[in-house]
Enzyme design. Structure first.
Site, short mmCIF file in Angstrom:
data_model
loop_
_atom_site.label_atom_id
_atom_site.label_comp_id
_atom_site.label_asym_id
_atom_site.label_seq_id
_atom_site.Cartn_x
_atom_site.Cartn_y
_atom_site.Cartn_z
N LYS A 26 33.30 45.22 53.31
CA LYS A 26 33.03 43.79 53.46
C LYS A 26 34.38 43.10 53.54
O LYS A 26 35.15 43.11 52.58
CB LYS A 26 32.22 43.26 52.28
N GLY A 71 27.06 31.56 47.52
CA GLY A 71 26.57 30.20 47.28
C GLY A 71 25.08 30.09 47.00
O GLY A 71 24.57 29.00 46.77
N ASN A 108 25.49 37.28 44.00
CA ASN A 108 26.03 37.81 42.76
C ASN A 108 25.86 36.83 41.60
O ASN A 108 25.10 37.05 40.66
CB ASN A 108 27.51 38.14 42.98
N THR A 109 26.55 35.69 41.70
CA THR A 109 26.62 34.77 40.56
C THR A 109 25.24 34.30 40.09
O THR A 109 24.99 34.21 38.88
CB THR A 109 27.47 33.53 40.94
C1 LIG Z 1 30.41 39.67 45.10
C2 LIG Z 1 30.81 39.07 46.35
O1 LIG Z 1 31.01 39.69 47.34
C3 LIG Z 1 30.95 37.60 46.37
O2 LIG Z 1 32.19 37.29 46.90
C4 LIG Z 1 29.83 37.09 47.17
O3 LIG Z 1 30.26 36.34 48.22
C5 LIG Z 1 28.73 36.50 46.37
O4 LIG Z 1 28.84 35.13 46.15
P1 LIG Z 1 27.97 34.43 45.01
O5 LIG Z 1 28.55 34.88 43.73
O6 LIG Z 1 28.10 32.97 45.26
O7 LIG Z 1 26.55 34.90 45.16
#
Ligand SMILES: CC(=O)[C@@H](O)[C@H](O)COP(=O)(O)O
Length: 257
Positions: free
Chosen positions: A99, A187, A208-209
């Site tokens: 990625k 996001g 992720n977040t």
């Molecule tokens: C883990 C990863 O690759 C992050 O850079 C991704 O873009 C996810 O973003 P969020 O944490 O906003 O979901």
């Protein structure tokens, strides 16, 4: 027909891709990953000690044989850095998928479009399966396709912001023009954002977040999985067009007798 996500030579049944960072502890991470049924996990190569494969790390709780690893170049601010990080990942035998993330600014963490395009082009030429994290810019998405990337990953909004999809129009343009999978990345804040992305016709969502920092990460991982599935089915089913005025749900004419 089976509904699979194809990226380069890979095929996946899950359309939810998950990041592995920011979890409070490894047990929660492992449970959330399991419940999400994600098949692709991404992680920042910079967070791994590549010189010492036995060193404790944030992936150690996971049975990595069950997943396709998608190392990312997070932390790169130039094309050169991203290419160097990707080569390190490949040399360590982590995966041939990468990625590409080339960040343009520390405050917004938005991608540097020029560095992103350059790194993607070089890594495609080197034989990587390239998934590129990009701005939600339809023209840049076109250029990335021309460069041969295997998937385009437009951000919904800034990484970690949880703001959801900020520019639906651009996302629609990108999806309409794409000949490679479009995976909405970054996001995402809630299951509704996932469902929206999938209903717009995205091929997948990477997040992720929103899971890692939810009050109940495991429950949220399940909610995200279901939202991606619901959005995909909604897209395939074809929604009704929006109308200006009402039309009765039980019309008297043309009723089935
Ligand atoms: C883990 C990863 O690759 C992050 O850079 C991704 O873009 C996810 O973003 P969020 O944490 O906003 O979901």
């Amino acid at each position: 027909m089976e509904d699979v996500l194809k990226i380069g030579p890979y095929q996946f049944h899950s359309r939810l891709l998950l990041g592995t960072g920011k979890f409070a502890d490894l047990e929660t991470q492992s449970q959330a990953v399991a419940v999400s049924e994600a098949e692709v996990l991404t992680f920042a190569i910079r967070r791994l000690d590549l010189d010492n494969p036995h060193a404790a790390n944030f992936l150690e709780q996971l049975d990595l044989k069950k997943f396709t690893l998608l190392p990312n170049t997070a932390g790169a601010y130039t094309a050169d850095e991203a290419v160097r990080i990707a080569r390190l990942a490949k040399a360590s035998g982590l995966c041939d998928m990468i990625k590409v993330e080339v960040i343009g600014d520390q405050r917004t963490l938005l991608p540097d479009p020029i560095g992103t395009l350059e790194a993607s082009r070089r890594l495609v030429e080197e034989g990587f399966i390239v998934l590129t994290y990009t701005n939600d810019d339809p023209i840049l998405a076109k250029r990335l396709q021309e460069a041969g990337v295997h998937a385009i990953m437009p951000g919904a909004s800034p990484i970690g912001s949880g703001q959801g999809i900020l520019n639906e129009t651009n996302l629609r343009f990108i999806i309409e023009d794409a000949r490679v999978p479009v995976i909405v990345d970054a996001g995402i804040g809630s299951p509704a954002d996932c469902a929206k992305a999938m209903e717009l016709g995205a091929d997948g969502v990477l997040l992720n977040t929103a899971v890692a920092q939810a009050e109940h990460p495991v429950l949220m991982a399940e909610a995200m999985k279901l939202a991606v599935q619901a959005g995909r089915k909604g897209f395939l089913a074809g929604r009704i067009p929006k109308k200006r005025y009402a039309s009765a749900s039980s019309p008297l004419e043309g009723m089935i007798e």
